[in-house]
Design an enzyme around this catalytic site. Sequence first.
Site: not given
Ligand code: SAH
Length: 376
Positions: A104, A117, A124, A128, A131, A181, A235, A354
């Site tokens: 996507e 984006c 992935c 996390c 996510c 990532e 972070l 996100c």
């Molecule tokens: N793998 C990379 C790129 C993903 S960016 C990374 O981890 O940075 C997507 C952003 O959305 C990251 O900061 C991720 O931690 C955040 N994210 C993931 N799941 C989310 C959720 N359910 N609600 C809000 N932010 C989320």
Amino acid sequence: MSGQVSDGSGRIELIGLDRAGLKSVLAELGEPADKRAMRAEQLWHWLYHRGATDFASMTNLAKDFRARLAERCGIFRPGIARRQVSIDGTRKYLLDFADSNRAEAVYIPDDDRGTLCVSSQVGCALKCSFCHTGTQKLVRDLGPAEIVGQILAARDDLGEWPTPANEKRLLSNIVMMGMGEPLLNFEAVAAALRIAMDGRGIALSRRRITLSTAGVVPAIERCGAELGVSLAISLHAVRDELRDELVPINKKWPIAELLAACRRYPGLKNARRITFEYVMLRGVNDSPAEARELVRLIKGIPAKVNLIPFNAWPGAPYQCSTEAAIKAFSDIVFAAGYAAPVRAPRGRDIMAACGQLRSDSERRRRSAAAESSATA
Ligand code: SAH
């Protein structure tokens, strides 16, 4: 060539190649050595400035040369399997690649910019815990053509390739914040971003490109040295024990190592800050004490903190922090001298916000496997 797309026709794919790659294709097509640099430049203009999708339209190239190109070469675009438009104007594209894997990309219009984006992988590997993409296992890396192809497909869809009557920039910024990532697929991401940054094509400056990482520490250095794009760090926690749980790659590269890599990132100054992303999870990471610890950790790094209200997905084990908790957290970070905006969720109604991206490639793959075993 690895990471190249093939539609099975044996054509040489031009999208995703750098100029040296284009020149070697031209050599293969029998172009004389003294013409290759100029021809590569002309092709680049058509592919990345004009957005041509066929060779016939490249009118400043000789007819027989166009015919040779058409016979031997391809101009890649991902298919758009589905396009959803949110009530807030956000567009989510489900893109189809040659092997029928999908990823996507999300276009987010704002008053002063339009941000795409972009995804770097199908699925992935990082898992996390908050996510949605992390619930889909890594299927494969995307190649340079598939990454830059997301930008091309969005421009096609927005109808913004330059024509004499059309000089607007709907797509002005790129964030590598889609599925995957990016720093675990560095070579392909770097090749795609170099194309996007090239001044004679898509021409987005490195200041308009942000790469977000969960913290692949060794690749952060390469990202700074080789691309110099803006850096965002996911972070999400200020203690290793909690971050191990939320962002498991922390077990490999803990907070102290991650922040040391941030301090070494080149070109940091007040006008060029690192963004720390912090997802607000109710009762998990959102206390005032954690806000104070965050400020202590990032002391001395030109930084801003982007607070992301948790976006829910089916079966998610978390809830979003209360508005009061988010405000209190933001106030503490702000009082310490850091911008601490709360990221407005965009496209939640179409699961485009996100952490809500998840292609159905894996499920499709599984059902294809089930079908083939049923017929075996
Ligand atoms: N793998 C990379 C790129 C993903 S960016 C990374 O981890 O940075 C997507 C952003 O959305 C990251 O900061 C991720 O931690 C955040 N994210 C993931 N799941 C989310 C959720 N359910 N609600 C809000 N932010 C989320």
